[in-house]
Design an enzyme around this catalytic site. Structure first.
Site, PDB file in Angstrom:
ATOM      1  N   THR A 108       0.683  -1.073   0.052  1.00  0.00           N
ATOM      2  CA  THR A 108       0.016   0.009   0.048  1.00  0.00           C
ATOM      3  C   THR A 108       0.737   1.458   0.044  1.00  0.00           C
ATOM      4  OG1 THR A 108      -2.162  -0.900   0.885  1.00  0.00           O
ATOM      5  CG2 THR A 108      -1.449   1.375   1.310  1.00  0.00           C
ATOM      6  N   SER A 123       7.200  -0.073   3.550  1.00  0.00           N
ATOM      7  CA  SER A 123       6.008  -0.764   4.361  1.00  0.00           C
ATOM      8  C   SER A 123       6.104  -0.660   5.782  1.00  0.00           C
ATOM      9  CB  SER A 123       5.752  -2.119   4.043  1.00  0.00           C
ATOM     10  OG  SER A 123       5.360  -2.137   2.563  1.00  0.00           O
ATOM     11  N   ASN A 336       7.893  -6.734  13.348  1.00  0.00           N
ATOM     12  CA  ASN A 336       7.223  -5.358  12.940  1.00  0.00           C
ATOM     13  C   ASN A 336       5.718  -5.389  13.258  1.00  0.00           C
ATOM     14  OD1 ASN A 336       6.475  -7.437  10.924  1.00  0.00           O
ATOM     15  ND2 ASN A 336       5.704  -5.828   9.547  1.00  0.00           N
ATOM     16  N   LEU A 337       4.967  -4.508  12.841  1.00  0.00           N
ATOM     17  CA  LEU A 337       3.517  -4.345  13.240  1.00  0.00           C
ATOM     18  C   LEU A 337       2.770  -5.707  12.749  1.00  0.00           C
ATOM     19  CD1 LEU A 337       1.259  -2.478  14.099  1.00  0.00           C
ATOM     20  CD2 LEU A 337       0.862  -2.153  11.649  1.00  0.00           C
ATOM     21  N   CYS A 338       3.024  -6.434  11.810  1.00  0.00           N
ATOM     22  CA  CYS A 338       2.288  -7.525  11.362  1.00  0.00           C
ATOM     23  C   CYS A 338       3.212  -8.902  11.528  1.00  0.00           C
ATOM     24  CB  CYS A 338       1.967  -7.454  10.036  1.00  0.00           C
ATOM     25  SG  CYS A 338       0.975  -5.772   9.573  1.00  0.00           S
ATOM     26  N   THR A 339       4.320  -8.883  12.091  1.00  0.00           N
ATOM     27  CA  THR A 339       5.002  -9.938  12.597  1.00  0.00           C
ATOM     28  C   THR A 339       5.629 -10.918  11.455  1.00  0.00           C
ATOM     29  OG1 THR A 339       3.361 -11.606  12.582  1.00  0.00           O
ATOM     30  CG2 THR A 339       3.593 -10.118  14.725  1.00  0.00           C
ATOM     31  N   GLU A 340       5.923 -10.165  10.241  1.00  0.00           N
ATOM     32  CA  GLU A 340       6.409 -10.910   9.005  1.00  0.00           C
ATOM     33  C   GLU A 340       7.956 -10.406   9.017  1.00  0.00           C
ATOM     34  OE1 GLU A 340       4.757  -7.555   6.801  1.00  0.00           O
ATOM     35  OE2 GLU A 340       4.657  -8.445   8.465  1.00  0.00           O
ATOM     36  N   PRO A 527       0.385  -9.559   5.604  1.00  0.00           N
ATOM     37  CA  PRO A 527      -1.095 -10.053   5.615  1.00  0.00           C
ATOM     38  C   PRO A 527      -1.817  -9.701   4.357  1.00  0.00           C
ATOM     39  CG  PRO A 527      -0.647  -8.517   7.501  1.00  0.00           C
ATOM     40  CD  PRO A 527       0.720  -8.494   6.539  1.00  0.00           C
ATOM     41  N   ILE A 531      -4.509  -5.119  -0.351  1.00  0.00           N
ATOM     42  CA  ILE A 531      -4.322  -5.242  -1.848  1.00  0.00           C
ATOM     43  C   ILE A 531      -4.672  -6.527  -2.254  1.00  0.00           C
ATOM     44  CG2 ILE A 531      -1.897  -3.907  -1.568  1.00  0.00           C
ATOM     45  CD1 ILE A 531      -0.421  -6.885  -1.692  1.00  0.00           C
TER      46      ILE A 531
END
Length: 745
Positions: A108, A123, A336-340, A527, A531
Site C-alpha cells: 500500500t 511498508s 514489525n507491526l504484522c510480525t513478518e 497480511p 491489496i
C-alpha cells in the site's frame, strides 16, 4: 476506452504535476508510448470491493475529485518505480504488466506514493529505543515521522529500564517502560498516515524484562488508564530458554535491563549462559532489581491475556536470530507491526522493509477454468520482475529519518510474499485441512523462494552486492533451507520440521556464492489485507473466514460471497434463493446445510471449522524457505487453556519465527437484518448470476497434487502444560477486519 486512455494519460500526468501531486520527472517519459500500451480491458477484472477500495483509498484527487483512472494508477506506480532505470519505458511497461494483470501487487505505501512528490514507498520500520530520555523521545519522534507517510512500526522497548531501577542522575527510581508506551500509543493516534488511515505501531518486550507482567495488561479495559495502551499493538519477544523452563517446570527470573545489558543482544546458547550467570549473581545479592516467578505461571498468564485482549502476540527471538542471514552484522530485536519482518535494529539503524506479494491463484495452469498446478515459468517471470521492482524502491524512496536511510542503503532488504493461497486450494480442489494443502504450501513457497533468491543474485551480478554481504549466511553458502540446521543444533534436536525439497538447491547455492546477493533479505509473507481486495483474491495465506460475510474497512461495509462456492453450487443446480437464505442464516458455514454435498463442505470449510494445527503445519513448511517470517493468524472456535498451550508450544517446536492474531468466534458476522422480504436475497449476492471472480471454479475435478485424504486426527501437539481454564472465560475481542494490518499491505 483504448482511445480515451491514449488522449487522457498525458493530460492526467500534466494535471497531477500542476497540482503538486506527481513528480515532474514523470513528464520526461515517452507518455505517448506508455499511453498506447495501456490495457483498458483490465478495468473489467476488478470486483466491486476492489474497485471501490481503489477509488476511496488510492486514486489521486484534487479536493476529493478523482482524476486518476485505474490503469493510469497502475502505470503511474510503475513509472515511479522505474525512475532510475536505464530503459525507463521498457521497465515501466514491464512493471505495469505485472500490476495490472494482478500477478503481483506492491504494498500500500508503494501504491499510495510511487511517482508522487513524496515517494515514501516502504511498508515497515523497526526501531530500538535507547534507555535515556533523549533516546526514548527520539524514538517516539521517529515514530511520528515514519507514520506520517504510511509506515507500519515495530518498536523494541526492551532496553528501557524497569520499575524500581535506579536513575543515577536524580538518585530516584524508574517508573518503568509503561508510561513511555502510553506516550507512543497516543502519538500513533495523533499522527495518522497522511490522512489516509490511522497510525499503527507494535511494541515488543522480551520475556525476562522486569515490567513484563504490566506489559501483558496494556490492552485490558480495566485498571489505571494511564498505564493502558488501547490503540497500540503489543508482542512478546520470547527466548527459547523461557519455553524450556516452562516445559521443565522451572523458575524464571525477571531483570531490569540496565543491570543485565548484554541479554538484549544475546540469543541461543550465549543467551542461556549469560542469563543463568545473572541468576546466580542475583542469588548472591549482586543484582539490585529482580523478581523470580514460576515460568509456567507467567506462560499461563501470557496465554490468558492473549485470549482476553488479542495481545501481546507470541513471537520467538531465537528462531528469528539463529536463522537470520545477517547475524554477522547485528541482532533481530523485534518483528514489525504484522510480525513478518525480522531485521536487525540498533539505536543508529532503523530497519526498513519494502513489501509486495505474488498472487498465487494467477499462476495456476490448466485448460479453461480447471486448475492443475502452478505454472513454474510464469511464476519465475513474475518473481524476477517483482524482486527488481522491490529493489528499485530502495533507491527512489523518500526517507523521513537518517536512521532508516542508512539501514536500507546498507542492507537493501525486501520482502516478497504471496496472497490468494485459499483461492488456489479451491481451484485445485484441495481442502485446507489436509496433507495435500500442507504439501502445496511447501511446494509453492519453495518455488517462490528459489526464484526470489535467484532474482536477487541476478541483480547482484548486474548492480553489485549489498554493502554488508561479506560475512552473511549468503556469503557462506547457507540458504534459508540450510539455516534450519543452525536452529536444530541450538535446540539440541528439539525441532519438528520437514526438510524435504523438490528443486536443485545446489545449483542456486553455487550461483549465490559466485554472484552474491543484492538484498540481505528477500522473503516475507505480509497480511495483504488491502491489496488482496484490489486483486479480488483471498488474503495472504489465510483460510477463508466465511463463505458469506460482511467485510468492513475504511471504504465501508461489503457483503462478500465465495465465488468458487457459488460457481460449484450453480454447476450442481443448488444456487437459489433458499441457499442464499441458508448461507446467511448459518453465517456462511456449510456444515449445517444438509443440501450441500459432503465434498463441498470439506473443500469450503471455514477457518473456525478446522483444527488450527493445520495452520501451524502449513506455516512450518513455508517457514523453512523464508529468510524472514510470515503473518500467521490462528483461529480457535473453542479456546481453552490446554488448547492454547498446545497450539503455541507447537508453533515454537515446529520452527515458526512469529505468530500474529489469535482469532475467536466473536468476529463480525453477516447481519441477518439485510435479508430482503422472504426470499433471503442479499443486495450484493445476486441469484440470477454468479458474482464476478478472478478465476471462478467449475464442478470438482481431480487434482494431481492431492496425495492423501484428510487424516482422521491432526498432527500431534506438543506435550501438555496444565492450564487453568477458568482464567479463559472472557470473550475475545480481536476482529477479522482489523485495519492495523493494512499498514503492511
Amino acid at each position: 476506452m483504448a482511445t480515451a486512455y491514449v488522449d487522457y494519460f498525458p493530460l492526467y500526468i500534466q494535471t497531477g504535476i500542476e497540482a503538486g501531486l506527481l513528480d515532474p520527472e514523470l513528464a520526461t517519459f515517452d507518455l505517448a508510448r506508455l499511453a498506447a500500451a495501456i490495457k483498458p480491458e483490465r478495468d473489467l477484472d476488478f470486483a466491486f470491493l476492489g474497485l471501490q477500495t481503489l477509488y476511496d483509498r488510492y486514486l489521486l484527487h484534487i479536493d476529493k475529485t478523482r482524476f486518476e483512472l485505474p490503469q493510469a494508477f497502475f502505470l503511474r506506480v510503475a513509472m515511479g518505480i522505474s525512475l532510475k532505470e536505464e530503459n525507463r519505458e521498457e521497465r515501466a511497461l514491464e512493471f505495469y504488466e505485472l500490476l495490472s494483470s494482478f500477478r503481483f501487487m506492491s504494498s500500500t505505501p508503494t501504491l499510495f506514493n510511487s511517482g508522487t512528490t513524496r515517494p515514501q514507498l516502504s511498508s515497515c520500520f523497526l526501531t530500538t529505543v535507547d534507555d535515556d530520555l533523549s533516546g526514548i523521545f527520539a524514538g517516539i519522534r521517529n515514530n511520528a515521522l515514519l507514520a506520517k507517510y504510511s509506515g507500519g512500526l515495530g518498536n523494541d522497548w526492551t532496553p528501557v529500564r524497569g520499575i524500581g531501577a535506579k536513575i543515577r542522575g536524580t538518585n530516584g527510581e524508574s517508573q518503568g517502560v509503561v508510561p513511555f508506551l502510553k506516550i507512543a500509543n497516543d502519538t500513533a493516534v495523533a499522527v495518522n498516515q497522511g490522512g489516509k488511515r490511522k497510525g499503527a505501531v507494535c511494541a515488543y518486550l522480551e520475556t525476562w524484562h522486569m515490567d513484563i507482567e504490566e506489559f501483558l495488561d496494556l490492552r485490558k479495559n480495566t485498571g489505571d488508564e494511564r498505564r493502558r495502551t488501547h490503540d497500540m499493538n503489543t508482542a512478546n519477544w520470547v527466548p527459547d530458554l523461557f519455553l524450556q523452563r516452562v516445559e521443565a517446570g522451572g523458575d524464571w527470573t525477571l531483570f531490569s535491563p540496565d543491570e543485565v545489558p548484554d541479554l538484549h543482544d544475546l540469543y541461543g546458547a550465549a543467551f542461556a549462559t549469560a542469563y543463568e550467570s545473572y541468576e546466580r549473581a542475583a542469588d548472591r545479592g549482586e543484582i539490585r532489581v529482580f523478581r523470580r516467578v514460576k515460568a509456567v505461571d507467567l506462560w499461563r498468564r501470557m496465554l490468558t491475556v492473549l485470549f482476553e485482549t488479542g495481545h501481546p502476540w507470541i513471537t520467538f527471538k531465537d528462531a528469528c536470530n539463529l536463522r537470520s542471514p545477517q547475524q554477522h552484522d547485528g541482532v533481530v530485536h523485534s518483528s514489525n507491526l504484522c510480525t513478518e519482518i525480522t531485521l536487525n535494529t540498533t539505536v543508529d539503524e532503523t530497519a526498513v522493509c519494502n513489501l509486495g506479494s505474488v498472487n498465487l491463484v494467477a499462476h495456476l495452469t490448466g485448460t479453461g477454468l480447471t486448475a492443475a498446478g502452478l505454472d513454474g515459468e510464469l511464476l519465475r517471470d513474475t518473481v524476477k520482475t517483482a524482486v527488481r521492482m522491490l529493489d528499485n524502491v530502495i533507491d527512489v524512496n523518500f526517507y523521513t529519518t537518517p536512521e532508516s536511510e542508512r539501514a536500507n542503503q546498507r542492507h537493501r532488504p525486501v520482502g516478497l510474499g504471496l496472497m490468494g493461497f485459499a483461492d488456489a486450494l479451491f481451484a485445485l480442489r484441495i481442502p485446507y485441512s489436509s496433507d495435500a494443502a500442507v504439501a502445496f504450501a511447501d511446494s509453492s513457497m519453495e518455488q517462490i523462494s528459489y526464484h526470489a533468491i535467484e532474482a536477487s543474485s541476478d541483480l547482484a551480478a548486474e548492480r553489485g552486492r549489498y554493502q554488508t554481504y561479506d560475512g552473511s549466511l549468503w556469503s557462506q553458502g547457507i540458504l534459508p533451507i540450510d539455516s534450519l540446521e543452525l536452529l536444530r543444533q541450538a535446540r539440541n534436536g528439539d525441532l519438528t520440521v520437514d526438510t524435504g525439497k523438490e528443486l536443485d538447491w545446489d545449483v542456486l547455492r553455487v550461483k549465490v556464492l559466485r554472484d552474491g546477493m543484492r538484498n540481505s533479505n528477500v522473503l516475507a509473507i505480509a497480511p495483504t489485507a488491502t491489496i488482496s481486495n484490489i486483486c479480488g483474491v483471498s488474503q495472504s495465506i489465510e483460510p477463508i473466514y466465511r463463505n458469506l460475510f460482511v467485510k468492513s474497512n475504511m471504504s465501508g461495509e461489503f457483503t462478500v460471497a465465495n465465488p468458487y462456492l457459488v460457481a460449484d453450487l450453480k454447476a450442481r443446480g443448488l444456487w437459489d434463493a433458499v441457499m442464499v437464505s441458508d448461507l446467511k442464516y448459518h453465517d456462511g458455514i456449510l456444515s449445517q446445510i444438509d443440501r450441500v454435498p459432503a465434498d463441498l463442505r470439506e473443500l469450503y470449510a471455514t477457518a473456525f471449522e478446522m483444527d488450527p494445527m493445520w495452520l501451524i503445519k502449513a506455516a512450518s513448511r513455508r517457514q523453512k524457505w523464508l529468510d524472514q517470517a510470515q503473518s500467521l493468524n490462528l483461529y480457535m472456535s473453542a479456546p481453552s487453556g490446554k488448547a492454547l498451550d498446545e497450539l503455541y508450544r507447537s508453533a515454537w517446536r515446529y520452527g515458526l519465527k512469529t505468530t500474529y492474531y489469535l482469532r475467536s468466534q466473536s468476529a463480525t458476522h453477516v447481519e441477518k437484518s439485510t435479508l430482503q422480504g422472504t426470499d433471503g436475497r442479499l443486495n450484493a449476492v445476486p441469484v440470477a448470476a454468479a458474482p464476478v471472480a478472478a478465476t471462478p471454479t467449475p464442478a470438482p475435478v481431480a487434482s494431481p497434487i492431492t496425495t492423501s485424504a484428510v487424516p482422521a486426527t491432526p498432527p500431534a501437539p506438543a506435550p501438555e502444560v496444565p492450564m487453568d481454564d477458568s482464567l479463559l472465560d472472557a470473550p475475545a475481542v480481536c476482529l477479522i477486519d482489523d485495519p492495523d494490518c493494512e499498514a503492511c499491505q
